[in-house]
Design a protein around this motif. Structure first.
Motif, short mmCIF file in Angstrom:
data_model
loop_
_atom_site.label_atom_id
_atom_site.label_comp_id
_atom_site.label_asym_id
_atom_site.label_seq_id
_atom_site.Cartn_x
_atom_site.Cartn_y
_atom_site.Cartn_z
N SER A 1 -54.69 7.74 -14.61
CA SER A 1 -55.00 9.16 -14.60
C SER A 1 -55.12 9.71 -13.17
CB SER A 1 -56.32 9.33 -15.35
OG SER A 1 -56.86 10.59 -15.13
N GLN A 2 -54.86 11.00 -13.03
CA GLN A 2 -55.03 11.69 -11.75
C GLN A 2 -54.27 11.05 -10.59
OE1 GLN A 2 -58.85 13.50 -10.98
NE2 GLN A 2 -59.63 12.70 -12.88
N SER B 1 -53.34 10.83 -18.00
CA SER B 1 -53.64 12.25 -17.88
C SER B 1 -53.59 12.71 -16.42
CB SER B 1 -55.03 12.54 -18.46
OG SER B 1 -56.01 11.79 -17.77
N ARG B 2 -53.41 14.00 -16.24
CA ARG B 2 -53.41 14.62 -14.91
C ARG B 2 -52.41 13.97 -13.95
NH1 ARG B 2 -57.88 18.21 -14.68
NH2 ARG B 2 -59.17 17.85 -16.49
N ASN B 3 -51.18 13.85 -14.43
CA ASN B 3 -50.08 13.46 -13.57
C ASN B 3 -49.05 14.57 -13.60
OD1 ASN B 3 -50.26 10.63 -12.33
ND2 ASN B 3 -51.15 10.34 -14.37
N PHE C 1 -52.30 11.90 -22.49
CA PHE C 1 -51.26 12.47 -21.62
C PHE C 1 -51.64 13.90 -21.22
CE2 PHE C 1 -48.21 9.45 -23.71
CZ PHE C 1 -47.74 8.88 -22.55
N SER C 2 -52.91 14.23 -21.31
CA SER C 2 -53.29 15.62 -21.05
C SER C 2 -53.03 16.02 -19.60
CB SER C 2 -54.76 15.85 -21.41
OG SER C 2 -55.59 14.97 -20.69
N PHE C 3 -52.91 17.30 -19.37
CA PHE C 3 -52.68 17.85 -18.03
C PHE C 3 -51.48 17.23 -17.33
CE2 PHE C 3 -57.14 18.67 -18.92
CZ PHE C 3 -57.25 20.00 -18.59
N ASN C 4 -50.34 17.23 -18.01
CA ASN C 4 -49.07 16.93 -17.36
C ASN C 4 -48.18 18.15 -17.56
OD1 ASN C 4 -48.66 13.99 -16.32
ND2 ASN C 4 -49.97 13.78 -18.11
#
Ligand SMILES: *[C@@H]1O[C@H](CO)[C@@H](O)[C@H](O)[C@H]1NC(C)=O
Ligand SMILES: *[C@@H]1O[C@H](CO)[C@@H](O)[C@H](O)[C@H]1NC(C)=O
Ligand SMILES: *[C@@H]1O[C@H](CO)[C@@H](O)[C@H](O)[C@H]1NC(C)=O
Ligand SMILES: *[C@@H]1O[C@H](CO)[C@@H](O)[C@H](O)[C@H]1NC(C)=O
Ligand SMILES: *[C@@H]1O[C@H](CO)[C@@H](O)[C@H](O)[C@H]1NC(C)=O
Length: 573
Positions: A259-260, A283-285, A306-309
Motif C-alpha cells: 500500500s501507498q 491500496s493507494r498506488n 485496491f482502493s485509491f488507485n
C-alpha cells in the motif's frame, strides 16, 4: 561525438560500480586511485562516499555540459538547462546507485557473537534493549543514523526492532549469520537503499517490516532467501516498478502489503504461485488496469484492497479463482460498470466496497453468486437505476449503501430479496418518488437514511412494513406540507424517538407552512386548506376545537365539517 562520449562515460561508471560490488570487507571502501589520479598522489587513499560523490558529480557536470552542447547543436534545443534527455536521467540514476552502494558499504556493523549466556549478558548491557528471555533486541525510536557498533548481537537472536530511527541504509553484512531470526522491523526510517544481499542469511525470517521508508527500488533478489516469510510490509515507500519475481522464492507469504507506493503496473507474474496468500494490500498506488491472470490460483486469498488507485478496467476473470475471498475493496477508482462475470464465483465474499467510482451500469446478475455478502458499498457512483432482480440472491445482505448516486425513483421491487437488511443508505440522491411497497421486503431494517433528497411526500404506509426500524434520517428534503404529507407527519409524531440524531423534517412549503417541522403539524394544519379549496369554501374553517382528534381520516373530518356547516347555518337562520 556526443554518443561516443556518453558511451565512454557509461563505461567509466560501470567500472566504478563493478569495482565496488567486488568489495566484501566490512572496512571502509578503499578506492583504487588510478581512477582518481588527478586528486591523489599515492596508492593508499581512503575516500568516503561524499568525497567520491562530489568528485563524480563534478566530473559528470563537465561531461554533461559537453553532451548538452552537442545535443543542443544537434537538436537545436535552446535551453540546455531544461533539457532532460533520457541519457541525463540514466546518468543521474547511475550516480545515485553508486552513491547508495558507497553509503551502504560505509555503514558500521555490530558484532555477531556466540549464543552463550555470557554474550547475552553483554547484549543486555548494550545501548539498546536486549532481552534474553524473548531473544529479542529493540532499538526503537532512538534517533540512530547508523548501527551502534558497540552492540553485540548473539547469533541466536530471534527478533530485531530498529524501527523509528534515521537509518538510510545498512551494510550488507548487518544481519549476516542471524539464521534464527524470525522478526525484523526496519519500518519508519528513511531507508532509500537496501543492498541486494542484506537478507541473505535470514532463512528463518517470518515477518519483515519495511513500511514507511523512502525505498524507490528493490533488487529482484532482495527477498529470495526468505523462504519462510509469512508477512512482508513495504507500504508507504516510493516503489514504482517492482521486479516481477520479487516474491518468487517466498512461497509461504500470507500477508503482502504494498500500500501507498507508486506502483503503476500490477504484473501477472508478481504473485504467481502465492498459494497461501490471504491478505493483499495494494491500496493507494497508481494502478490503471487489472489484467487477467494476476490473481490466478490464489485460492487462499481472503482480503484484497485496491482502493485509491486509478483502475478503470478490470478483466472479467480477474477475481474468478478467489472462492475464499471475504473482502474486496475497490473504493475510489474509476470503474464505470460491473459486468455479469466480474464477481462470479465469489461465494465467500462478505464485504464488497465499490464506492466512489463512476459506476452507472451494473448487470442484473452481477451479484447473483454473492450469497454470503453482508455489506455492499456503492455510494458515490453514478447509478440512476437498480436493475430488476439485482438483489434477488443477496439474501444475507445486512448493510446497503447507495448514498450520493443519481437515483430519482425507488421502484417497488428494487429491494426484493433483501430480507435481512438492517441498514439502508439512500441519502444524497435526487429521490422524488418511492413507489408503493418499495420498503416491503425490508422487515428487518433498523436504520434508514433518505435525507438530502428531493422528496416532497411519502406515500401512505411507506414505513408500515419496517417493524424493526430504530432510526430514520429524513431531513434536507423539500417536504411539501399539505394533506399528502399527513402520513409522514403522523408517523413522526408517533415515532419521534426514531429520528436519527433527533434531526427533524422541515416543510419547504406551501406558503406560510415553509420552515415548520413536519412532525408538529396536525391534520387541520395540513389538510384544512386543501379541503376548503376543494369545496371552494373559504376562508379557513373554524375547526380548531376538534384539534384533539389528531387521527381523523378524511371521512370523519368531512362528517364534522358538514355538521359544522349545518349547525352554523341553522344558527344564523
Ligand atoms: C597518501 O595518501 C594519504 C591519504 O590521502 C595522505 O595523507 C598522504 O599524505 C599521501 N602521501 C603522499 C606521499 O602523498
Ligand atoms: C498496509 O499498510 C498500511 C500503511 O502502512 C496500513 O494502513 C494498512 O492497514 C496495511 N494493510 C494491511 C492489510 O495490513
Ligand atoms: C453518469 O451517467 C450518465 C448516463 O447514465 C452519463 O451521461 C454521465 O456522464 C455520467 N456522469 C458521470 C459523472 O460519470
Ligand atoms: C444524473 O442523471 C441525469 C439524467 O437522469 C444526468 O443528466 C446527470 O448528468 C446525472 N448526474 C450525474 C452526476 O451524473
Ligand atoms: C375513518 O375513521 C372512522 C372512525 O375512526 C372509521 O369508522 C372509518 O372506517 C374510517 N374510514 C376510513 C376510510 O379509513
Amino acid at each position: 561525438m556526443g554518443v561516443r562520449r556518453i558511451l565512454v562515460l557509461k563505461l567509466l561508471l560501470f567500472l566504478f560500480s563493478y569495482g565496488l560490488t567486488d568489495q566484501t570487507s566490512r572496512e571502509r571502501y578503499e578506492f583504487d586511485d588510478n581512477k582518481y589520479a588527478k586528486s591523489q598522489q599515492n596508492n593508499s587513499c581512503k575516500l568516503n562516499a561524499c568525497e567520491v560523490l562530489n568528485y563524480l558529480s563534478k566530473q559528470l557536470l563537465t561531461v554533461k555540459a559537453f553532451i548538452d552542447s552537442d545535443f543542443e547543436r544537434w537538436l537545436k534545443v535552446s535551453s540546455a538547462d531544461t533539457f532532460i534527455s533520457p541519457i541525463n536521467v540514466a546518468m543521474v540514476n547511475r550516480v545515485r546507485q553508486i552513491e547508495n552502494r558507497l553509503r551502504s558499504i560505509e555503514q558500521p556493523v555490530w558484532r555477531l557473537v556466540s549464543a552463550s549466556q555470557n554474550e547475552w549478558n553483554r547484549c543486555t548491557s548494550g545501548i539498546c534493549r536486549c532481552s534474553p528471555e524473548t531473544k529479542s533486541f529493540t532499538c526503537w525510536n532512538a534517533n540512530f543514523v547508523s548501527l551502534p557498533v558497540s552492540q553485540v548481537i548473539p547469533m541466536n537472536m530471534e527478533s530485531i526492532d530498529l524501527s523509528r530511527n534515521q537509518f538510510s541504509t545498512f551494510h550488507k553484512d548487518t544481519f549476516r549469520g542471524l539464521t534464527l531470526l524470525k522478526e525484523l522491523d526496519l519500518s519508519n526510517n528513511i531507508l532509500n537503499f537496501i543492498p541486494a544481499n542484506l537478507f541473505q542469511d535470514l532463512d528463518s525470517l517470518l515477518q519483515l517490516r519495511l513500511q514507511n521508508n523512502n525505498l524507490e527500488n528493490l533488487d529482484s533478489v532482495t527477498f529470495w532467501k526468505l523462504r519462510n516469510l509469512n508477512l512482508i510490509d513495504v507500504s508507504k515507500n516510493l516503489l514504482s516498478d517492482l521486479p516481477t519475481n520479487l516474491f518468487g522464492h517466498s512461497q509461504r507469504l500470507i500477508v503482502i502489503n504494498l500500500s501507498q507506493n507508486k506502483i503503476l503496473h500490477f504484473s501477472p507474474e508478481l504473485l504467481r504461485d502465492q498459494l497461501v496468500l490471504e491478505d493483499l494490500d495494494l491500496s493507494r498506488n497508481e494502478i490503471l488496469e487489472l489484467k487477467s491472470g494476476c490473481l490466478k490460483n490464489l485460492k487462499s486469498l481472503k482480503m484484497i484492497d485496491f482502493s485509491f488507485n486509478f483502475i478503470s478496467s478490470i478483466s472479467d476473470d480477474f477475481f474468478s479463482d478467489l472462492k475464499n475471498l471475504r473482502s474486496l475493496i475497490l473504493h475510489n477508482n474509476r470503474i464505470s460498470s460491473v459486468s455479469k462475470e466480474l464477481l462470479k464465483n465469489l461465494k465467500s465474499l462478505i464485504t464488497l466496497d465499490l464506492s466512489t467510482n463512476r459506476i452507472s451500469k451494473i448487470d442484473e446478475n452481477a451479484f447473483s453468486d454473492l450469497k454470503k455478502l453482508r455489506e455492499l458499498l456503492l455510494g458515490q457512483n453514478n447509478l440512476s437505476d437498480i436493475p430488476d432482480g439485482l438483489f434477488n440472491n443477496v439474501n444475507s445482505l445486512i448493510s446497503l449503501n447507495l448514498f450520493s448516486n443519481n437515483f430519482t425513483t425507488i421502484e417497488s421491487n428494487d429491494f426484493q430479496g433483501l430480507i435481512n437488511l438492517e441498514k439502508l443508505m439512500l441519502n444524497n440522491n435526487i429521490l422524488k418518488n418511492m413507489e408503493d411497497d418499495a420498503f416491503t421486503p425490508l422487515g428487518n431494517l433498523e436504520k434508514l437514511r433518505i435525507d438530502s433528497n428531493k422528496l416532497q411526500y411519502l406515500q401512505n404506509g411507506a414505513f408500515s412494513s419496517l417493524k424493526k426500524l430504530v432510526a430514520v434520517k429524513l431531513d434536507k428534503n423539500p417536504w411539501h406540507c399539505d394533506c399528502k404529507v399527513l402520513y409522514l407527519a403522523r408517523w413522526i409524531r408517533e415515532f419521534s424517538g426514531k429520528l436519527w440524531d433527533g434531526q427533524v423534517a422541515v416543510c419547504r412549503g406551501p406558503g406560510s407552512l415553509g420552515g415548520h417541522e413536519v412532525g408538529l403539524l396536525r391534520y387541520d394544519d395540513l389538510c384544512e386548506g386543501q379541503w376548503a379549496s376543494m369545496l371552494s369554501l373559504s376562508p379557513r374553517l373554524p375547526l380548531r376545537k376538534h384539534r384533539i382528534m389528531t387521527h381523523m381520516n378524511y371521512t370523519t373530518y368531512f362528517d364534522l365539517y358538514l355538521k359544522h356547516i349545518y349547525t352554523t347555518t341553522i344558527r344564523s337562520d
